[in-house]
Design an enzyme around this catalytic site. Structure first.
Site, PDB file in Angstrom:
ATOM      1  N   THR A 132       0.818  -1.213   0.000  1.00 32.22           N
ATOM      2  CA  THR A 132       0.000   0.000   0.000  1.00 32.22           C
ATOM      3  C   THR A 132       0.855   1.267   0.000  1.00 32.22           C
ATOM      4  O   THR A 132       2.004   1.255   0.455  1.00 32.22           O
ATOM      5  CB  THR A 132      -0.897  -0.014   1.268  1.00 32.22           C
ATOM      6  OG1 THR A 132      -1.459   1.268   1.468  1.00 32.22           O
ATOM      7  CG2 THR A 132      -0.087  -0.344   2.522  1.00 32.22           C
ATOM      8  N   ASP A 133       0.259   2.362  -0.454  1.00 32.46           N
ATOM      9  CA  ASP A 133       0.953   3.655  -0.382  1.00 32.46           C
ATOM     10  C   ASP A 133       1.031   4.178   1.053  1.00 32.46           C
ATOM     11  O   ASP A 133       1.783   5.104   1.344  1.00 32.46           O
ATOM     12  CB  ASP A 133       0.288   4.700  -1.299  1.00 32.46           C
ATOM     13  CG  ASP A 133      -1.173   4.991  -0.953  1.00 32.46           C
ATOM     14  OD1 ASP A 133      -1.735   4.341  -0.043  1.00 32.46           O
ATOM     15  OD2 ASP A 133      -1.761   5.877  -1.609  1.00 32.46           O
ATOM     16  N   GLU A 134       0.237   3.561   1.961  1.00 36.62           N
ATOM     17  CA  GLU A 134       0.181   4.095   3.329  1.00 36.62           C
ATOM     18  C   GLU A 134       1.491   3.909   4.083  1.00 36.62           C
ATOM     19  O   GLU A 134       1.712   4.556   5.102  1.00 36.62           O
ATOM     20  CB  GLU A 134      -0.999   3.470   4.092  1.00 36.62           C
ATOM     21  CG  GLU A 134      -2.294   3.699   3.343  1.00 36.62           C
ATOM     22  CD  GLU A 134      -3.566   3.358   4.104  1.00 36.62           C
ATOM     23  OE1 GLU A 134      -3.545   3.370   5.342  1.00 36.62           O
ATOM     24  OE2 GLU A 134      -4.581   3.104   3.444  1.00 36.62           O
ATOM     25  N   TYR A 158      -1.938  -0.567  10.928  1.00 38.73           N
ATOM     26  CA  TYR A 158      -2.053  -1.225   9.621  1.00 38.73           C
ATOM     27  C   TYR A 158      -0.829  -0.917   8.761  1.00 38.73           C
ATOM     28  O   TYR A 158      -0.141  -1.819   8.270  1.00 38.73           O
ATOM     29  CB  TYR A 158      -3.336  -0.767   8.902  1.00 38.73           C
ATOM     30  CG  TYR A 158      -3.337  -1.086   7.412  1.00 38.73           C
ATOM     31  CD1 TYR A 158      -3.323  -2.410   6.968  1.00 38.73           C
ATOM     32  CD2 TYR A 158      -3.328  -0.066   6.451  1.00 38.73           C
ATOM     33  CE1 TYR A 158      -3.312  -2.707   5.599  1.00 38.73           C
ATOM     34  CE2 TYR A 158      -3.317  -0.350   5.099  1.00 38.73           C
ATOM     35  CZ  TYR A 158      -3.309  -1.677   4.674  1.00 38.73           C
ATOM     36  OH  TYR A 158      -3.280  -1.968   3.331  1.00 38.73           O
ATOM     37  N   LYS A 162       2.247  -3.340   7.342  1.00 37.28           N
ATOM     38  CA  LYS A 162       2.511  -3.509   5.901  1.00 37.28           C
ATOM     39  C   LYS A 162       3.959  -3.087   5.600  1.00 37.28           C
ATOM     40  O   LYS A 162       4.650  -3.722   4.801  1.00 37.28           O
ATOM     41  CB  LYS A 162       1.530  -2.681   5.052  1.00 37.28           C
ATOM     42  CG  LYS A 162       0.104  -3.183   5.048  1.00 37.28           C
ATOM     43  CD  LYS A 162      -0.083  -4.582   4.458  1.00 37.28           C
ATOM     44  CE  LYS A 162       0.165  -4.650   2.970  1.00 37.28           C
ATOM     45  NZ  LYS A 162      -0.186  -5.993   2.419  1.00 37.28           N
TER      46      LYS A 162
END
Ligand code: NAD
Ligand code: TYD
Length: 355
Positions: A132-134, A158, A162
């Site tokens: 993810t970009d997060e 989260y 990741k």
């Protein structure tokens, strides 16, 4: 064949359906079937021998090894994860267990299998990690979008888990030479999206006459990508990505949450008008998410330049398809809004109301 983890979830199911619509190469779909995994997403493959489903947990190294040696996949595409930021705030443990420990167990099983291969089979093998970009954290209004060289700065449990999994995947390339690929994608939307995430939650709440809960001022920005565009990007990276590299995937489509909710309401007003008023009347601003990242944006030039991938859908066409899908698939929504879902909504949104 290819081995897919988490193929009964939102993106994984779209990927499996898309893969088998374009190729006859079989898929072994390995999924724990948590609250987010749903075999109804794959109902159209019920009698399709190209799709083999095995229920299991990516922490089960022994089962994974047995399956790899039995089915001899040429690639692993790893979607399985706990994926909802709000759940990670209320209960981070499951995120560490699946996203970190689970990815580690999967990498170990994959390494055992990959090291047993020889020649072309060994060099052509790929482990594609879907992320993810997060992991990059949050951007200010004027900051440049995330490129692949941006330093990691995850802010939620989260995104931290990741990020940890991305680091493990990277290490398996640098240490063992395993041919890994990592993709970091922005927010997806489309069919089979579990109605705990912004877009499907707003569609289902609006139609049920419930409030549309916007966190804080609603001016947080996300980059939105239609899910089949994400699937085509993953296929492209799997085919032509360079082992050890990461590719950022995005839709060049930054929107504030409020603007997304307004557009959804306008689409619903057009397609399924209320007896009076607009769905916008149901919008309610509630307490903000703790540690809420203000803005995500993806610089997707690398995948475009090196692999020739660009998104096909605009936000307008993608959102129309999405709303039409939810209007046509009430039974899917009803089925996933099970006891566990109702408990989650009560916990998340009633607490917010009291805050
Ligand atoms: P999802 O929550 O809809 O689906 C996750 C799937 O993984 C479910 O089918 C679930 O049953 C399965 N799963 C969970 N724990 C497991 C375990 N221990 N063992 C085996 N299976 C397990 O998630 P999604 O939105 O489809 O996201 C898929 C992947 O893409 C995730 O890795 C996520 O981080 C990443 N991603 C998602 C988005 C997005 O906008 N949804 C954006 C970028 C990246
Ligand atoms: P979400 O779909 O949970 O994705 P992510 O947090 O991974 O980006 O949320 C998208 C945005 O919408 C995020 O800024 C939080 C916001 N949001 C709301 O305002 N209300 C809600 O009820 C939900 C679920 C999300």
């Amino acid at each position: 064949m290819i081995f897919v983890t988490g193929g009964a979830g939102f993106i994984g199911a779209n990927f499996v359906l898309d893969w088998l619509a374009q190729s006859d190469e079989p898929v072994l779909n390995y999924d724990k079937l948590t609250y987010a995994g749903n075999l109804n997403n794959l109902a159209s493959l019920k009698n399709d021998s190209r799709h083999v489903f095995v229920q299991g947990d990516i922490n089960d190294n022994a089962q994974l090894c047995a399956l790899f040696f039995e089915y001899q996949p040429r690639a692993i595409v790893h979607f399985a994860a706990e994926s909802h930021v709000d759940r990670s705030i209320l209960g981070p443990a499951a995120f560490v267990t699946t996203n970190v420990n689970g990815t580690f167990a999967l990498l170990e099983a994959a390494r055992t299998y990959w090291q047993s291969l020889e020649g072309d089979e060994k060099s052509a093998f790929r482990f594609l990690h879907v992320s993810t970009d997060e992991v990059y954290g949050t951007l200010g209004a004027d900051d440049a979008p995330f490129s692949e060289t941006k330093a990691y700065a995850p802010n939620s449990p989260y995104s931290a888990t990741k990020a940890a999994s991305d680091h493990l995947v990277r290490a398996y390339h640098h240490t063992y030479g395993m041919p890994v690929l990592t993709t970091n994608c922005s927010n997806n939307y489309g069919p089979y999206h579990f109605p705990e995430k912004l877009i499907p939650l707003m569609i289902t709440n609006a139609r049920a006459g419930k409030e549309l809960p916007v966190y804080g001022d609603g001016l947080q920005v996300r980059d939105w990508l239609y899910v089949t565009d994400h699937c085509s990007a993953i296929r492209r990276v799997l085919e032509s990505g360079k082992p050890g590299e990461t590719y950022n995937i995005g839709g060049w489509n930054e929107q504030t949450n409020l603007s997304v909710v307004h557009t959804l309401c306008e689409l619903l007003d057009e397609l399924q008008a209320k007896p009076e008023g607009s769905y916008k009347d149901q919008i309610r601003h509630i307490t903000d998410r703790p540690g809420h990242d203000r803005r995500y944006a993806i610089d997707a030039r690398k995948i475009e330049k090196e692999l020739g991938w660009t998104p096909q859908e605009t936000f307008e066409t993608g959102l129309k398809k999405t709303v039409a899908w939810y209007l046509a698939n009430d039974s899917w929504t009803k089925q996933v809004q099970s006891g566990e879902y109702l408990q989650w909504v009560a916990l998340q949104y009633n607490e917010e109301e009291q805050a």
